[in-house]
Design a protein around this motif. Sequence first.
Motif, PDB file in Angstrom:
ATOM      1  N   VAL A  65       0.682  -1.257  -0.144  1.00  0.00           N
ATOM      2  CA  VAL A  65      -0.027   0.099  -0.120  1.00  0.00           C
ATOM      3  C   VAL A  65       1.074   1.317   0.138  1.00  0.00           C
ATOM      4  O   VAL A  65       1.865   1.223   0.650  1.00  0.00           O
ATOM      5  CB  VAL A  65      -0.875  -0.027   1.185  1.00  0.00           C
ATOM      6  CG1 VAL A  65      -1.808   1.304   1.369  1.00  0.00           C
ATOM      7  CG2 VAL A  65      -1.819  -1.247   1.092  1.00  0.00           C
ATOM      8  N   GLY A  66       0.641   2.156  -0.875  1.00  0.00           N
ATOM      9  CA  GLY A  66       1.361   3.363  -0.963  1.00  0.00           C
ATOM     10  C   GLY A  66       0.498   4.692  -0.950  1.00  0.00           C
ATOM     11  O   GLY A  66      -0.794   4.521  -1.311  1.00  0.00           O
ATOM     12  N   LEU A  67       1.247   5.720  -1.176  1.00  0.00           N
ATOM     13  CA  LEU A  67       0.549   7.160  -1.297  1.00  0.00           C
ATOM     14  C   LEU A  67       0.601   7.368  -2.874  1.00  0.00           C
ATOM     15  O   LEU A  67       1.657   7.343  -3.559  1.00  0.00           O
ATOM     16  CB  LEU A  67       1.419   8.034  -0.595  1.00  0.00           C
ATOM     17  CG  LEU A  67       0.814   9.420  -0.555  1.00  0.00           C
ATOM     18  CD1 LEU A  67      -0.769   9.613   0.148  1.00  0.00           C
ATOM     19  CD2 LEU A  67       1.656  10.430   0.112  1.00  0.00           C
ATOM     20  N   TRP A  68      -0.649   7.747  -3.205  1.00  0.00           N
ATOM     21  CA  TRP A  68      -0.853   8.415  -4.549  1.00  0.00           C
ATOM     22  C   TRP A  68      -1.478   9.283  -4.712  1.00  0.00           C
ATOM     23  O   TRP A  68      -2.153   9.831  -3.875  1.00  0.00           O
ATOM     24  CB  TRP A  68      -1.768   7.243  -5.485  1.00  0.00           C
ATOM     25  CG  TRP A  68      -1.346   5.845  -5.040  1.00  0.00           C
ATOM     26  CD1 TRP A  68      -1.068   4.815  -4.401  1.00  0.00           C
ATOM     27  CD2 TRP A  68      -0.827   4.900  -6.585  1.00  0.00           C
ATOM     28  NE1 TRP A  68      -0.779   3.656  -4.639  1.00  0.00           N
ATOM     29  CE2 TRP A  68      -0.435   3.635  -6.152  1.00  0.00           C
ATOM     30  CE3 TRP A  68      -0.910   5.406  -7.949  1.00  0.00           C
ATOM     31  CZ2 TRP A  68      -0.336   2.621  -7.156  1.00  0.00           C
ATOM     32  CZ3 TRP A  68      -0.404   4.359  -8.852  1.00  0.00           C
ATOM     33  CH2 TRP A  68       0.058   3.279  -8.540  1.00  0.00           C
ATOM     34  N   SER A  99       6.853  14.331  -0.065  1.00  0.00           N
ATOM     35  CA  SER A  99       6.362  15.559  -0.802  1.00  0.00           C
ATOM     36  C   SER A  99       5.651  15.014  -2.026  1.00  0.00           C
ATOM     37  O   SER A  99       5.686  13.838  -2.575  1.00  0.00           O
ATOM     38  CB  SER A  99       7.656  16.262  -1.572  1.00  0.00           C
ATOM     39  OG  SER A  99       8.361  15.219  -2.180  1.00  0.00           O
ATOM     40  N   ARG A 100       5.316  15.817  -2.980  1.00  0.00           N
ATOM     41  CA  ARG A 100       4.491  15.684  -4.131  1.00  0.00           C
ATOM     42  C   ARG A 100       5.297  15.180  -5.338  1.00  0.00           C
ATOM     43  O   ARG A 100       5.161  14.524  -6.184  1.00  0.00           O
ATOM     44  CB  ARG A 100       3.901  16.861  -4.553  1.00  0.00           C
ATOM     45  CG  ARG A 100       2.562  17.134  -3.652  1.00  0.00           C
ATOM     46  CD  ARG A 100       1.456  18.383  -4.092  1.00  0.00           C
ATOM     47  NE  ARG A 100       0.848  18.412  -2.900  1.00  0.00           N
ATOM     48  CZ  ARG A 100      -0.159  19.511  -2.994  1.00  0.00           C
ATOM     49  NH1 ARG A 100      -0.590  19.683  -4.299  1.00  0.00           N
ATOM     50  NH2 ARG A 100      -0.865  19.862  -2.045  1.00  0.00           N
ATOM     51  N   ALA A 101       6.937  15.294  -5.114  1.00  0.00           N
ATOM     52  CA  ALA A 101       7.742  14.474  -5.959  1.00  0.00           C
ATOM     53  C   ALA A 101       8.063  13.279  -5.561  1.00  0.00           C
ATOM     54  O   ALA A 101       8.734  12.789  -6.267  1.00  0.00           O
ATOM     55  CB  ALA A 101       8.969  15.584  -6.040  1.00  0.00           C
ATOM     56  N   GLY A 102       7.540  12.720  -4.444  1.00  0.00           N
ATOM     57  CA  GLY A 102       7.850  11.367  -3.779  1.00  0.00           C
ATOM     58  C   GLY A 102       8.980  11.437  -3.001  1.00  0.00           C
ATOM     59  O   GLY A 102       9.451  10.229  -2.726  1.00  0.00           O
ATOM     60  N   GLU A 103       9.786  12.581  -2.459  1.00  0.00           N
ATOM     61  CA  GLU A 103      10.660  12.418  -1.602  1.00  0.00           C
ATOM     62  C   GLU A 103      10.171  12.086  -0.093  1.00  0.00           C
ATOM     63  O   GLU A 103       9.088  13.032   0.386  1.00  0.00           O
ATOM     64  CB  GLU A 103      11.300  13.987  -1.606  1.00  0.00           C
ATOM     65  CG  GLU A 103      12.139  14.253  -3.130  1.00  0.00           C
ATOM     66  CD  GLU A 103      12.326  15.596  -3.080  1.00  0.00           C
ATOM     67  OE1 GLU A 103      11.839  16.436  -2.167  1.00  0.00           O
ATOM     68  OE2 GLU A 103      13.340  16.168  -3.816  1.00  0.00           O
TER      69      GLU A 103
END
Length: 661
Positions: free
Chosen positions: A294-297, A345-349
Motif C-alpha cells: 500500500v502506497g501514497l498516490w 512530498s508531491r515529488a515523492g521525496e
Amino acid sequence: MRSHDIEALVSVGRPAVAPDGSFTVFATSRPDIAANRNVGQLWRIDLPDGAPRRLTRGTSDTAPRLSPDGTRIAFLRGDAKGKPQVHVVDAAGGEPVQATDAVLGVEDYAWSPDGATIAYLARVPEKGRYGSVEGLDASAEAPRHITGIRWHANGMGYVADRPAHVFVIAAPATDSEPFYEPAAAVLPDDTTTPKKTLVAAEARPLTEGTTSHSGLAFTADGRDLLTVPDDIEPDRRDLRSRVVAIAVDGSGEREVLGTDAGLSLYGLEVAPDGAIAMLAHEVGDGVDFVAPGVGLWLLDADGPRRLTDAETIDLGEVGSHITPSGDDFLVQDRTRGRVRLVRVSRAGELTEVLGDEVEVNGHAAGGGRIVASVARPESYGELVLFDGDDARPLTTFGAAAAASGIVLPTELTVTGRDGYPVHGWVATPEGEGPFPVILQIHGGPYAAYGIHLFDETQVLVDAGYAVVYCNPRGSAGYGRAHGRSIRREMGTVDFADVIDFLEGAIADDERLDGERVGIQGGSYGGYLTAWVIAHDHRFAGAIVERGFLEPQSFQGTSDIGSFFGDEYVGVSADDIARQSPMAVVGQVTTPTLVLHSELDFRCPLEQATRYYTALKRQGTEAAMLVFPGENHELTRSGQPRHRVQRFEAVLDWWRRHLPVG
C-alpha cells in the motif's frame, strides 16, 4: 500484569489539531470490566505546554474532528439505543448537541470546508429489518434473497440488506435552545403525544439503491463529496475501487477514478489546494491482495501517480490515514515492528518525522505543529507533540499499566536454517529461571508483532513463562518480497522461521528451558500453530485460536472466503490439501485447546468445531472454549469480562500442561 489489568490499557485515537496549532483534541478508550465495555471520552490539550483536560463525559465518545475554523468539535457518541451519532460541542467544552439520528448509526463523517454542513455515511436497512419496524423480531423478518458473491462481514453480519449511503445535514449551533420532552396530549388530528425532537435539521440523502459507499471527503470548494462505491459482485470478487464525486446540491455524480486504474483504496484525502491523495495498492487481476504494498498516490489530471515505493514502503493496515501538511502529506510506514511517521512530498521525496521506538496510530497537523498518537514498549497509548525538531510527550496514560508490572522484551535476530534473518523478541520473567517457553504466532499472515505494550505477552510473563515471538516470512514490515514469500506456499518457510527463531532464542538465553515448550496463535497464528503441531511434536501443549484451519470450507463460509484462500493456498484440490491443517490433523498428538468466537465471520466457528471434532475422534487430548456474542476481534475489542475469562482459560491450560517450577 494480570488479566484484570487490561483496564490500564488506555488507547489514544487519531487526534485533531486547531488550524492555528493552539490546541489538540483526541479520544481515549479503555476496557472497563464492571461496565463490561470499552469506555472513553474526548480530551483537549492547549499547545505547547497545557495539561490534558477531559472535555466530555460520555460512555464512549470517539472520532473527534474539528470544524475548519477550529471553534467546534464533531464526534461520535452512542444514542439512547447505543447507535453512534454525530454530536457537536464547542471546542472549549460544554454540553454536546446531537446532529444526526441515523437508524443504524453513523459509520463515517466529514465537515464541509465552510463548516456549515456535515456529511455522513449511514447504513439504511430494508424496511422491516434491524428494528426498523417496532416489535418485528429478527427471527420473523422476511428471507434474504442472495445472488452475489458476498453477503456478510465480520463484526456486522449481513450487508446487502443495509447498504451505507451518503447524507448531508446542517451542522447544529452549539448554543441553540435544547429540545424538551413533550407532555402527554391528544392532538386535534386524533394523534397522541408527539415524538421528542432529537436533531435540529433533517438529513438529505445523496445516494440510494443497493450500492454501498465508504470513505468521505469534501472537495476543496465544497461542491462535491468524494466517496468509494461498493457493488456486490455477482460471480467473482473484484477488489478494484472506484471513486465518484457526488454533487452536494443533488445534481448528480461523476466518476473520478475508474476500476481500469487497477487500484484498491484504503484511504482518501483532499488537500486545501484541491489535490486528491489516496492510500492504495495495485490489485493486478482484481484479487491479488497478498502483501499489497500500500502506497501514497496523487490523482493527477491524467490519472493516479504513485509517490512511494511499493517494495519497501508499507502504508497499510495500521489505522493508516493521510494528513495534508503544507504541500506535503504525512502517512504511517510500518517497518520491523515499528510504525513511523513520514512526510512525503508531491515529488515523492520521503523524510522521517517520528521513528525509533514507537508505533504511530494517528496524526494531525496545524499551525506548524504535528501531533501524533503513539504506542511504546512501556505504554499502550500516548500523545506526542512534534514542534520543530523534537518530539515530546503530552500525556502519561501508560503510568497505570507500568504500575501493574510490565517487562520490556529483548529484540533478537536469528539466522534461520536457509540463512534467512528472522526478527523478533523475547520477554522473560525476573529471576534466573529456568523458565518454560511459549512460542506466540501472530495473525494475518500479512501483519506483524510490534514493539507496543502487548497484554497477551505480559500476562504470560507475569505467570512465569518466557514468551518468544517473531515476524516470520509472510509478515508485514520487511518488504513486499518477505510478505509474498508464502503465497501458495503456506506452512513452508514460515514454519521454518518460527521454529528456527524458537531454537535460536533458547540457545541465546540459558534461562529458557528448551525441554518445556508450548505454542499458541490466533487467526493465521492459529493456522500455523495447527500446522506446526502436526509436524513437530516437542510441545507440551498448544492453543489454536480463531484459526484458518480448513481452506476448502473457508471459501464458502468466511466473509473473505471468495478470495483469501484462493490467493494464499490456491484453488486446486492438491494445493489446498498440501497447505491445509485439516489434511494433517491426524498427525497431531499435542494436547490442544481450541478457542473461538460464536460470531466470528472472518474465520467461522465451523473451522474450530471441525478441527476440535477431528482431534477428539482420533483420541488426541483436546478442549474447546466458545465465546458467545463475540467475533474475530475478541482479544482486541471484545467484552472485557470475556477477555479476562479468556486469559483465565489460557493460564489454566498452561498450568496443567506446562506448569511453572
